[in-house]
Design an enzyme around this catalytic site. Structure first.
Site, PDB file in Angstrom:
ATOM      1  N   LYS A   1       0.842  -1.207   0.000  1.00 22.41           N
ATOM      2  CA  LYS A   1       0.000   0.000   0.000  1.00 22.41           C
ATOM      3  C   LYS A   1       0.875   1.255   0.000  1.00 22.41           C
ATOM      4  CE  LYS A   1      -3.820  -2.401   2.208  1.00 22.41           C
ATOM      5  NZ  LYS A   1      -4.485  -2.797   3.455  1.00 22.41           N
TER       6      LYS A   1
ATOM      7  N   GLN B   1      -4.191  -1.340   9.660  1.00 20.27           N
ATOM      8  CA  GLN B   1      -4.165  -2.692   9.078  1.00 20.27           C
ATOM      9  C   GLN B   1      -4.753  -3.696  10.067  1.00 20.27           C
ATOM     10  OE1 GLN B   1      -3.215  -3.529   5.878  1.00 20.27           O
ATOM     11  NE2 GLN B   1      -3.964  -5.580   6.401  1.00 20.27           N
TER      12      GLN B   1
ATOM     13  N   ASP C   1     -10.933   3.158   4.433  1.00 16.36           N
ATOM     14  CA  ASP C   1     -11.207   1.717   4.312  1.00 16.36           C
ATOM     15  C   ASP C   1     -12.714   1.451   4.231  1.00 16.36           C
ATOM     16  OD1 ASP C   1      -9.197  -0.075   3.957  1.00 16.36           O
ATOM     17  OD2 ASP C   1      -8.708  -0.308   6.088  1.00 16.36           O
TER      18      ASP C   1
END
Ligand code: NAP
Length: 294
Positions: free
Chosen positions: A53, A97, A120
């Site tokens: 990412k 994460q 997200d």
């Protein structure tokens, strides 16, 4: 019929080029999209996702603020970091994460993220807005699936779609996106799961089958009709002694068999996977524009 491949790498590269052009034009107005990234611990899979990412951000000119916390970091430390990034005007998106170590509540941490920076798309505010069709951050993997379909010219209007899997990260949000009254929705959606009585009965009637079960060979050739469009979200490791690693990656669909009947199909790897990070970049750029009132 032999299926055409929906090439996720090519579609992702196209979208990243579009995003890079947008980022360049934002630079001209002194706007630099920024992503705050948090990784707790050193789980190899999570570390490699986060590294990918961060690399993808750098490639298109997104600034990333990388934060690595030790495995035994406490919840307060993580919440403080999220608070700092919520207040930081250089950061337009926050990515924590998952999964987090057991001693930290994922729910508490996700709730602490400012919904305006929830790139997200997992905050309940984002989920609620998605369900009622308001402008919001769409979660990356299901949004990537919608983009693969739309950019491959698949007609969603009135299409019968069967999704195998009802998780909060893939199945449920995807169903919500595809039923929206919009140009990227208007499908008739059925969601199947482990309690579905006759999975094949549903998949055989589908114009589009999307597999997100996390189990190889969940969808086989006898379960689909001729001309079906198949999107395989699954990523599974199966033992393969011919590989140095001792395994290879396969999806949830019997690719060989199903691609003889399908009109379009995604491979694994190289289908949905490259789209997930692309949609994270998309959300971060969209957030930077929103903060700048553009
Ligand atoms: P998950 O949370 O484990 O959910 C799997 C879902 O599939 C559950 O709803 C389960 O039903 C259902 N299911 C499992 N076996 C089934 C079967 N035989 N028949 C019908 N339904 C079945 O998984 P997830 O997080 O949604 O991920 C799904 C897959 O996508 C995994 O392989 C994951 O690695 C992959 N994935 C890929 C990406 C990417 O970027 N490429 C991103 C996210 C996920 P129940 O609810 O009844 O248990």
């Amino acid at each position: 019929m032999v299926a055409k491949i929906i090439d996720g790498k090519t579609i992702a590269a196209e979208m990243r080029a579009e995003l890079k052009a947008e980022v360049t034009s934002l630079f001209e107005h002194n706007i630099v999209p920024g992503l705050g990234v948090v990784l707790v611990g050193n789980d190899p899979a999570s570390t490699s996702y986060v590294t990918a990412k961060e690399r993808a951000c750098a490639e298109i000119g997104i600034y990333s603020d990388d934060n690595r916390l030790a495995d035994d970091a406490d919840e307060r430390q993580l919440l403080d970091l999220v608070e700092r990034m919520n207040a930081d005007p250089k950061i337009h998106g926050i990515l924590v994460q998952l999964p987090l170590p057991r001693h930290i509540s994922e729910e508490k941490v996700l709730l602490a993220i400012d919904p305006r920076k929830d790139v997200d798309g997992f905050h309940p505010v984002s989920v609620g807005r998605m369900v009622i069709g308001q402008d919001t951050f769409l979660p990356c993997t299901p949004h990537g699936v919608v983009q693969l379909l739309v950019r491959s010219g698949v007609n969603l209007d009135g299409a019968e779609v069967v999704i195998v899997g009802r998780s909060n990260v893939v199945g449920k949000p995807l169903a919500n996106m595809l039923i929206q009254k919009s140009g990227t929705g208007n499908a008739t959606v059925t969601i199947c799961h482990t309690r579905t009585k006759d999975l094949a009965k549903h998949t055989r009637g589908a114009d589009i089958v999307i597999a997100a079960a996390g189990r190889p060979n969940t969808v086989t050739a006898d379960m689909v009709k001729d001309g079906v469009v198949v999107i395989d979200v699954g990523v599974n490791r199966v033992a393969d002694s011919t590989k140095k690693s001792g395994y290879r990656l396969v999806g949830d669909v019997d690719f060989e068999g199903v691609s003889r009947k399908a009109s379009l199909i995604t491979p694994v790897p190289g289908g949905v996977g490259p789209m997930t990070i692309t949609m994270l970049l998309y959300n971060t750029v969209a957030s930077a524009k929103r903060f700048a009132g553009r």
